[in-house]
Design a protein around this motif. Structure first.
Motif, short mmCIF file in Angstrom:
data_model
loop_
_atom_site.label_atom_id
_atom_site.label_comp_id
_atom_site.label_asym_id
_atom_site.label_seq_id
_atom_site.Cartn_x
_atom_site.Cartn_y
_atom_site.Cartn_z
N UNK A 328 47.99 12.61 -18.72
CA UNK A 328 49.39 13.19 -18.53
C UNK A 328 50.24 12.50 -17.21
N UNK A 329 51.31 12.28 -17.51
CA UNK A 329 52.26 12.06 -16.26
C UNK A 329 53.08 13.11 -15.77
N UNK A 330 53.15 13.50 -14.76
CA UNK A 330 52.43 13.13 -13.56
C UNK A 330 50.94 13.42 -13.11
N UNK A 331 50.34 14.56 -14.04
CA UNK A 331 49.25 15.34 -13.66
C UNK A 331 47.94 14.58 -13.92
N UNK A 332 48.19 13.21 -14.43
CA UNK A 332 47.09 12.47 -14.82
C UNK A 332 45.86 12.82 -15.56
N UNK A 333 44.62 12.15 -15.68
CA UNK A 333 43.88 12.20 -16.73
C UNK A 333 43.07 13.75 -16.74
N UNK A 334 43.29 14.35 -17.86
CA UNK A 334 42.63 15.63 -18.33
C UNK A 334 41.60 15.82 -19.06
N UNK A 335 40.85 16.60 -19.25
CA UNK A 335 39.81 16.72 -20.27
C UNK A 335 39.61 18.13 -20.78
N UNK A 336 39.56 18.13 -21.85
CA UNK A 336 39.71 19.60 -22.88
C UNK A 336 38.53 19.69 -23.45
N UNK A 337 38.12 20.74 -24.17
CA UNK A 337 36.73 21.04 -25.15
C UNK A 337 37.21 22.09 -26.16
N UNK A 338 36.67 21.96 -27.33
CA UNK A 338 36.73 22.74 -28.55
C UNK A 338 35.33 23.01 -29.13
N UNK A 339 34.85 23.96 -29.37
CA UNK A 339 33.87 24.33 -30.29
C UNK A 339 33.90 23.25 -31.45
N UNK A 340 32.71 22.86 -32.05
CA UNK A 340 32.72 22.06 -33.35
C UNK A 340 32.95 22.80 -34.48
N UNK A 341 33.55 22.40 -35.31
CA UNK A 341 33.95 23.09 -36.50
C UNK A 341 32.76 23.66 -37.22
N UNK A 342 32.82 24.81 -37.88
CA UNK A 342 32.02 25.55 -38.69
C UNK A 342 32.19 25.56 -39.82
N UNK A 343 33.29 24.96 -40.66
CA UNK A 343 33.49 24.90 -42.04
C UNK A 343 35.07 24.95 -42.21
N UNK A 344 35.37 24.83 -43.47
CA UNK A 344 36.66 24.91 -43.92
C UNK A 344 37.56 26.14 -43.70
N UNK A 345 36.88 27.15 -43.46
CA UNK A 345 37.62 28.41 -43.05
C UNK A 345 37.74 28.56 -41.45
N UNK A 346 37.14 27.73 -40.69
CA UNK A 346 37.22 27.83 -39.34
C UNK A 346 38.62 27.31 -38.87
N UNK A 347 39.23 28.26 -38.03
CA UNK A 347 40.75 27.69 -37.68
C UNK A 347 40.71 27.43 -36.29
N UNK A 348 39.26 27.23 -35.58
CA UNK A 348 39.46 27.15 -34.08
C UNK A 348 38.78 25.63 -33.74
N UNK A 349 37.62 25.43 -34.28
CA UNK A 349 36.73 24.19 -34.12
C UNK A 349 37.46 22.96 -34.26
#
Length: 933
Positions: A328-349
């Motif tokens: 991101x400019x100017x805040x530079x390189x950032x790293x995020x995480x998310x849980x792996x998906x648990x299936x078709x009904x999972x709205x988060x992973x």
């Protein structure tokens, strides 16, 4: 990608709408902003509130003079606490100084480092609302035209981190490697066509734990299209994961992409939305449907995102983590995480993201750029990100405990300075990890154009001194990639040519003199890289040039040479074979045709005739309710090339059944087409490896029309912008009368020099990447509905030189001495599921066999004896074996014959033949092979 494609809207493609109300995906937009109310209700502050500042970037451009400045004004709203300014001279060597001036005319900040870019970070709780000014001036005496510059002016209503992340100190040396160099002896199969229509720069590949093979790349932000391809047969055949031939998920997008899969078989696709946002999508059904978060990044103004997957320590989805990194400019390189998906009904992973890093409160982990692929090492459980940092490469390292998704402590280590003294950030650095957790980083020096590598065997603490990789005729090099296999073993790939000149100074890739600068794909297998005595075995992985002329490294300022974009990709499959996805731009269109090359670990090189498995012509291959039905009339069982006479090519395409010629639903025409590339010329005389094709087309199930062509821009493609041909089509340019349908086989004869149109000679003796395709179309200028694709092979023309000029045949082809089975008047004795194909030698004779439900070819040549089958009277098949009986000619005498054919797999196949009760002839094969199904 550095934003390399600006194309017209893809809805211009034959009037095709991008998506409709029946679009095959469900868009899901989620972020942490919605949690603020929950925190407030519990009397808590949102711990991630700072991640969702109102960050407003504004791009601008201008020009200073040789001795004069240029100023730009910007409106700053009340409540602003941070102003970030980044200005980059279009000519990177021009030295500039930038100043930030408040509404009262006071200069509050100035920045002047060595050369551009220059960046100002100004933070205060008392930033006045009003009109602010950015002043850009030349400094020094070495500046030359052009004096243009570009910039980004960003405001934020919360304090952003003060300053950029600190560059890492140079790592201690692990020693100076002394390499042994040799010529490589790896075998590679002919190039596989990943997509016969869509062009795509900077492709990436991923090998899923379940054995499927995924590929992705961008088409251009103005089109909102990016592609995802999937192979279920180890990369022998790919299909685009969309029932309508467009992007797999919904728009927006079209920029940098990445695709990965976890140990549950769930697939994650990310797309860049024109330097504004990053989207992330998840498929839980092998690419048929996708859930999407169109605003996955925590700020706007982002670029070049990458994924990495941590599959955890168990086979469960519960401990899977998906990491996402972007700049991101100017805040530079950032790293995020998310849980792996648990299936078709999972709205988060894979859809909802949180900051993964913790480095003294900083969101960013690196100030370097550009950054290559993010990699996760399951052995040491480290995340690695390679980035350019001035005169060297820097690696960000973060250790990940099992199940950890936040609070990861990253640190940066500097690798040795690049030995050539040039800029190592002109192209993306790349990082690979072997099975023992050893790490290799590769880059190209912008001055001496060499490929270099450095290795760490202790998790990134120490690194070897830089080692030059390329040798011989690879003197100018671009786009290095690397991946690891066994302990100390790495494959490095790149594009190279023998000029030794800067790639930016070469002629345009479609210029008449572009052939003076042919580029090839190179691979170096480095063994014992975990010692100071590695071996480097270099060779080409392309048989013919894959590009000509300029490869521009100046991003969006390039006027030519950007269709390759910035990289390609290499990996190892589950069998340990090297797999490379890359762009072949050698055709008459000089566009990024997407190809894949695989290392052959064993067995013979693919050749004609090429058998093809049945049951793989679903139309469509992907859709919201799954794949469509398999169409036997589009399902190849075999494709073969031969030369009935000098200068004539015979193409034979055999289908599972041609009892019906009806097209797939939604398309009025069904097409069977065989395409290949051969050495030829462009319309301006420049050398090219033209795409040639021979085909048959049926409309509404009617009698086929036979045709051939080679296409040129614009008749052979759909032009979407000034970038030229972007979608290849196969118009029926030359109508042929030299075609026939006999049983389930389509046979077409074509003159190699006169059958494809004037000014399109075949100047070589090899036809490359021969592939048969079936598809449905509305017309020639269309995005086709993919059916089947046969496995590719190269075909050597007789005589070892360019074919002679002969007239185009006009009569239907006749295969003398061979009666075709499967017709109404001659029912086949071979069931559709069975076949025998092969060629080779026994101790006594040479032979060729091609027996299917529609064909009964068997020849046996032994000194003065020649047997040629006329028809079969019986055929019995067992596991890997077949027994055939029939009528044949032996030296023009009619006989009854019997043959036994045994397929032992890799070696030891057996063929025995006898006639009229005489002795058995043949035995174990000394050369060639048999395939019995």
């Amino acid at each position: 990608m550095r934003q390399w494609l600006m194309l017209g809207a893809v809805c211009a493609l034959a009037g095709l709408a991008i998506f409709s109300g029946s679009e095959p995906f469900a868009e899901h937009v989620a972020s942490y902003r919605g949690e603020a109310a929950t925190y407030a209700a519990n009397g808590q502050g949102d711990p991630d509130a700072a991640m969702f500042a109102n960050v407003t970037p504004t791009t601008f451009q201008g020009a200073f003079g040789a001795s004069s400045c240029d100023s730009k004004g910007f409106a700053v709203p009340a409540g602003t606490q941070t102003i970030e300014v980044v200005v980059t001279a279009v000519l990177p060597s021009n030295d500039i100084v930038i100043s930030l001036i408040d509404p009262a005319g006071k200069t509050v900040a100035t920045q002047d480092t060595a050369t551009s870019p220059e960046a100002i970070h100004y933070a205060s709780t008392a930033i006045a609302a009003g009109s602010w000014t950015v002043k850009t001036c030349p400094t020094g005496s070495t500046n030359v035209a052009p004096y243009d510059y570009t910039g980004v002016f960003t405001t934020s209503d919360v304090p952003l981190p003060a300053g950029l992340p600190t560059a890492g100190a140079t790592a201690p040396s692990a020693g100076t490697p002394v390499a042994t160099y040799s010529a490589g002896d790896l075998r590679f199969a002919p190039e596989t066509i990943v997509d016969p229509q869509r062009t795509e720069g900077e492709p990436v590949n991923f090998f899923a734990p379940d054995g499927t093979y995924w590929e992705s790349g961008p088409f251009g932000t103005s089109t909102q299209q990016s592609w995802v391809h999937r192979s279920t047969d180890g990369g022998l055949e790919f299909h685009e994961t969309s029932p309508i031939g467009l992007r797999p998920d919904g728009p927006p997008g079209g920029g940098d992409t990445d695709v990965v899969a976890d140990d549950q078989g769930y697939v994650y696709f990310s797309d860049l939305e024109g330097l504004a946002q990053v989207s992330t999508s998840v498929s839980n059904d092998n690419g048929n449907t996708w859930k999407k978060n169109a605003v996955a990044s925590q700020e706007s103004g982002v670029d070049r995102q990458w994924y990495a997957v941590d599959n955890g320590l168990t086979p469960s989805a519960a401990d899977n983590t998906i990491f996402l990194v972007y700049r991101q400019t100017p805040a530079e390189t950032q790293i995020l995480s998310s849980p792996g998906s648990t299936g078709a009904a999972d709205p988060v992973g894979g859809l909802v993201w949180q900051n993964a890093a913790s480095a003294d409160g900083l969101v960013a982990i690196s100030s370097g750029a550009p950054c290559g692929k993010l990699k996760f090492d399951p052995v040491r459980r480290n995340l690695y990100l390679p980035c350019g940092q001035g005169d060297h490469i820097e690696v960000s390292v973060g250790h990940v405990d099992p199940g950890q998704r936040t609070g990861i402590q990253f640190h940066n280590v500097g690798l040795p300075k690049t030995p050539g003294g040039g800029d190592p950030t002109m192209v993306f650095p790349w990082l690979g990890i072997d099975s023992a957790g050893n790490v290799m980083v590769v880059w190209v020096d912008g001055t001496d154009h060499n490929v270099y590598e450095s290795v760490s065997t202790d998790g990134g603490t120490t690194w070897t001194d830089a080692l030059k990789v390329n040798t011989g005729d690879a003197r100018t090099n671009e786009f290095p990639e690397v991946d690891g296999r066994g302990a100390g073993e790495f494959a490095i790939t790149w594009y190279g040519n023998d000029s030794g000149e800067s790639s930016d100074s070469m002629p345009a890739n479609d210029a008449a003199d572009s052939a003076k600068y042919p580029w090839y794909g190179y691979v170096a297998l480095v063994s014992h890289a975990d010692t100071l005595k590695p071996t480097v075995a270099q060779q080409r992985f392309t048989e013919h040039p894959m590009h000509y002329g300029i490869v521009c490294n100046s991003g969006t300022t390039c006027l030519s040479g950007r269709t390759l974009a910035d990289y390609f990709d290499v990996g190892f499959d589950k069998q340990g074979a090297i797999r490379i996805v890359f762009d072949d731009e050698s055709s008459q269109y000089r566009q990024a045709h997407l190809m894949e090359v695989r290392q052959l670990l064993s067995g013979a090189e693919p050749k004609s005739p090429m058998a093809d498995p049945t049951g793989d012509a679903q139309m469509p291959h992907y859709g919201p309710t799954g794949a469509g039905p398999n169409l036997p009339q589009a399902d190849f069982t075999n494709v073969a090339l031969s030369q009935p006479s000098k200068g004539i090519l015979r193409v034979q395409m055999t289908l599972a059944s041609l009892a019906s010629l009806m097209p797939p639903p939604g398309k009025p025409q069904l097409v069977w087409l065989t395409r290949f590339q051969a050495k030829s010329v462009m319309t301006n005389g420049a050398e090219a490896y033209r795409i040639f094709y021979v085909g048959a087309r049926s409309t509404a199930g009617g009698k086929p029309v036979f045709f051939a062509g080679s296409g040129d821009n614009p008749t052979g493609c759909l032009n979407l912008s000034s970038s030229g041909c972007k979608i290849v089509v196969y118009p029926a340019e030359q109508t042929l009368t030299s075609g026939s349908v006999d049983g389930n086989t389509i046979t077409i004869d074509v003159s190699l020099q006169n059958g494809f149109g004037s000014g399109r000679p075949i100047d070589g003796s090899t036809l490359y990447s021969v592939t048969a395709l079936s598809y449905g179309q509305n017309g020639d200028a269309d995005i086709y509905l993919e059916g089947d694709a046969t496995h590719s092979f190269d075909y050597a023309l007789g005589g070892g030189s360019a074919p002679p000029v002969v007239a185009q045949p006009t009569a239907h082809p006749i295969d003398k001495g061979v009666k075709q089975g499967g017709g109404a008047s001659s029912p086949s004795v071979v069931a559709a599921r069975h076949s025998v194909v092969g060629a080779g030698r026994t101790k006594q004779a040479s032979f060729r066999v091609d027996v299917t439900a529609s064909r009964s070819l068997l020849t046996w040549t032994q000194k003065r004896l020649r047997l040629r089958a006329l028809r079969l009277t019986s055929a019995r098949f067992g596991k890997g074996a077949a027994a055939l009986r029939g009528v044949a000619l032996v030296n023009s005498k009619r006989v009854r014959f019997a043959a036994v054919l045994i397929d032992h797999g890799r070696k030891g196949d057996v063929l025995k033949v006898a006639w009229n009760g005489g002795p058995s002839r043949g035995g174990a094969l000394l050369k060639g092979g048999l395939t019995v199904k």
